[in-house]
Design a protein around this motif. Structure first.
Motif, mmCIF file in Angstrom:
data_model
loop_
_atom_site.group_PDB
_atom_site.id
_atom_site.type_symbol
_atom_site.label_atom_id
_atom_site.label_comp_id
_atom_site.label_asym_id
_atom_site.label_seq_id
_atom_site.Cartn_x
_atom_site.Cartn_y
_atom_site.Cartn_z
ATOM 1 N N THR A 33 0.836 -1.202 0.000
ATOM 2 C CA THR A 33 0.000 0.000 0.000
ATOM 3 C C THR A 33 0.872 1.254 0.000
ATOM 4 O OG1 THR A 33 -1.493 -1.279 1.393
ATOM 5 C CG2 THR A 33 -1.985 1.064 1.124
ATOM 6 N N ALA A 34 1.927 1.227 0.834
ATOM 7 C CA ALA A 34 2.815 2.386 0.902
ATOM 8 C C ALA A 34 3.485 2.627 -0.453
ATOM 9 C CB ALA A 34 3.865 2.165 1.984
ATOM 10 N N LEU A 35 3.973 1.547 -1.044
ATOM 11 C CA LEU A 35 4.650 1.682 -2.339
ATOM 12 C C LEU A 35 3.703 2.215 -3.405
ATOM 13 C CD1 LEU A 35 6.887 -1.543 -2.464
ATOM 14 C CD2 LEU A 35 7.577 0.818 -2.011
ATOM 15 N N LYS A 36 2.482 1.610 -3.436
ATOM 16 C CA LYS A 36 1.477 2.063 -4.412
ATOM 17 C C LYS A 36 1.197 3.545 -4.246
ATOM 18 C CE LYS A 36 -0.534 -1.505 -6.808
ATOM 19 N NZ LYS A 36 -1.056 -2.628 -5.972
ATOM 20 N N GLY A 37 0.995 3.931 -2.947
ATOM 21 C CA GLY A 37 0.673 5.336 -2.641
ATOM 22 C C GLY A 37 1.792 6.254 -3.098
ATOM 23 N N ALA A 38 3.032 5.829 -2.782
ATOM 24 C CA ALA A 38 4.186 6.649 -3.148
ATOM 25 C C ALA A 38 4.298 6.757 -4.673
ATOM 26 C CB ALA A 38 5.455 6.033 -2.565
ATOM 27 N N GLU A 39 4.006 5.636 -5.341
ATOM 28 C CA GLU A 39 4.066 5.625 -6.804
ATOM 29 C C GLU A 39 3.041 6.589 -7.387
ATOM 30 O OE1 GLU A 39 4.046 2.082 -10.147
ATOM 31 O OE2 GLU A 39 4.229 1.558 -8.032
#
Lengths: 269, 248
Positions: A33-39
């Motif tokens: 989720t964090a990676l997706k959000g950051a992306e």
């Protein structure tokens, strides 16, 4: 049969491999989720730039980078504050339990004042008020502030641990003619260790974490190092994740050492 | 010999727990070598009285003198008295974090400042006296109740006291362990120790007591030699009490 099946399921769910798998799935989802959000916000991950802050390949070979030094700073600060806090906590607890009316009052007032001020405000008081008055630099102010704050909290842990020892122990020790100091030293405190260990572990972990607050007056420790690196590199996500992981590693090591101690001090009476 | 001053003397002692008067006008004396058994219904103040003798309880009025020392607020005096007065509790109160031998030597080492080897020799001597020399290196939790109580007796004896107080020493024991503890107490009595025992063990009282003290509602109702006390108690209350506990 249905009941046995249910119990079997519960046993499977509670087994170590299943717990680990569940843990990994949860962690994966959080990171994902964090990676997706950051992306989505267009963040450019640069993890490859992190290792240099652990180890630097300088002229004199491989040397420790900024983050390990920050960790050393945190450990030094916490160790000194812890040693002082134990002294303060024990003193306040003994005063609180003493026959001296003045002693009890002083201990109570100290506890209530310190416990009811936010740590950040207390730090400002130590640094901006006591600092100039008593000529303390930022490091001394930080150590004393942490020691006083956590000493107050520890005094309640000591008091609880001491009170948990059966009254008969006092009477038996008194009746062989021991002084109050001897009774504490040889009879009561050794037995209260096992009552104090679990809350004391939480308190130490709390103290290591709250030592991060001294970064607001720029004392060099882990969080300060993190802030400094970020102001140079803007790698907020990577650095804060890394710093958090370093804190976690440190406190987990302490927790497992504490559970070893708990097993060692387990006494049956 | 009869002129010897009492080693324990309580004069007009009163004791309150809050508004409740636990002891009323207690007058009580014990001479050196005398064995006194204190009995009476529960709540009559027996334990409170003997706990006042080594100041585990503070009395509120009257005077208590033990071996020439007047008990007051002076901590030094209190500790001096406690070193000369051993006490055995209903609940044993052994130190669970110390081995049996350490339980015995901690008093001599820390209070009498005896060196460790001498204290251990002393400890083993008294452990032998209560017939459990083989238990020296165990922890209290590994012993039976009767063994624990005998360790507690030995722990008190290691301070080489002049007086031993027993506060219902067999009341927390399983029936089959009572006799081993009483036996240790009888042997102690035969060695000439001054003893004050709060107990319901009337067989023990008959065997060793020089004097019976009967208490009720915080007062000493009757003091008599055991022969007289058991056969012809003067007070009705003592007679009723004896009927109740002896009818089994």
């Amino acid at each position: 049969m249905a009941r046995a099946g249910k119990r079997g399921l519960r046993r499977v769910m509670a087994s170590t491999p299943v717990s680990v798998v569940i843990y990994l799935i949860v962690m994966f989802l959080i990171v994902e989720t964090a990676l997706k959000g950051a992306e989505a916000m267009g963040y450019n991950w640069q993890w490859y730039r992190i290792p240099q802050y652990f180890f630097e390949d300088g002229d004199a070979g491989i040397v420790l980078g900024e983050i390990p030094w920050g960790l050393v700073g945190t450990i030094t600060l916490s160790t000194m504050a812890f040693a002082l806090a134990v002294g303060i906590g024990l003193l306040v607890a003994l005063l609180r339990l003493s026959d001296l009316i003045v002693g009890r009052a002083v201990a109570r007032v100290f506890l209530e004042i310190v416990r009811n001020i936010p740590l950040l405000v207390l730090l400002y008081v130590f640094y901006y008020v006591f600092g100039p008055i008593f000529g303390m630099d930022r490091y001394v102010a930080s150590v004393l502030c942490l020691a006083v704050f956590h000493g107050a909290l520890m005094s309640e842990i000591f008091r609880g641990g001491i009170a948990a020892v059966a009254l008969g122990q006092w009477e038996a020790a008194k009746s062989v003619g021991m002084s109050t100091a001897q009774i504490y030293r040889y009879i009561i405190l050794p037995q209260s260790v096992r009552f104090m260990l679990p809350p004391m572990t939480s308190e130490v972990v709390n103290m290591i974490k709250s030592s991060a607050i001294v970064s607001v007056i720029a004392v060099v420790e882990l969080t300060t190092v993190g802030r400094n690196i970020i102001s140079d590199t803007y790698l907020s996500f990577e650095i804060w994740f890394t710093i958090a992981a370093v804190y976690m590693a440190l406190t987990l090591i302490i927790s497992s050492f504490a559970s070893y101690l708990e097993r060692r001090y387990a006494v049956t009476d | 010999m009869t002129a010897a001053p009492p080693i324990i003397e309580l004069c007009h002692v009163d004791k309150y727990f809050g508004p409740f008067q636990a002891l009323t006008d207690i007058n009580f004396a014990v001479r050196q070598g005398e064995r006194v058994v204190v009995c009476g219904p529960s709540g009559s103040g027996k334990s409170t009285m003997i706990r006042c003798i080594n100041r585990l309880e503070e009395h509120d009025a009257g005077t208590i003198t033990v071996d020439g020392i007047l008990l007051g607020d002076d901590t030094k005096d209190i500790r001096a008295v406690r070193q000369d007065v051993g006490m055995v509790f209903q609940q044993f109160n052994l130190f669970p974090h110390l081995t049996v031998l350490e339980n015995l030597t901690i008093g001599p080492i820390r209070v009498r400042k005896m060196d460790k080897a001498a204290a251990e020799a002393l400890g083993r001597k008294y452990l032998d006296r209560v017939h459990i020399p083989e238990q020296a290196d165990k922890f209290p939790s590994q012993l039976s109740g009767g063994q624990q109580q005998r360790v507690a007796i030995a722990r008190s004896l290691c301070m080489e006291p002049k007086i031993m107080l027993f506060d219902e020493p067999t009341s927390a024991l399983d029936p089959e362990m009572i006799s081993e503890v009483l036996e240790a107490m009888v042997e102690l009595a035969n060695s000439g120790m001054t003893m004050v025992c709060v107990t319901h063990e009337m067989g023990f009282a008959r065997r060793v007591a020089d004097k019976m003290v009967f208490m009720e509602a915080g007062r000493i109702v009757e003091t008599a030699p055991p022969g007289e006390f058991f056969t012809a108690p003067k007070s009705d209350r003592a007679r009723m009490f004896l009927d109740q506990i002896l009818e089994h």
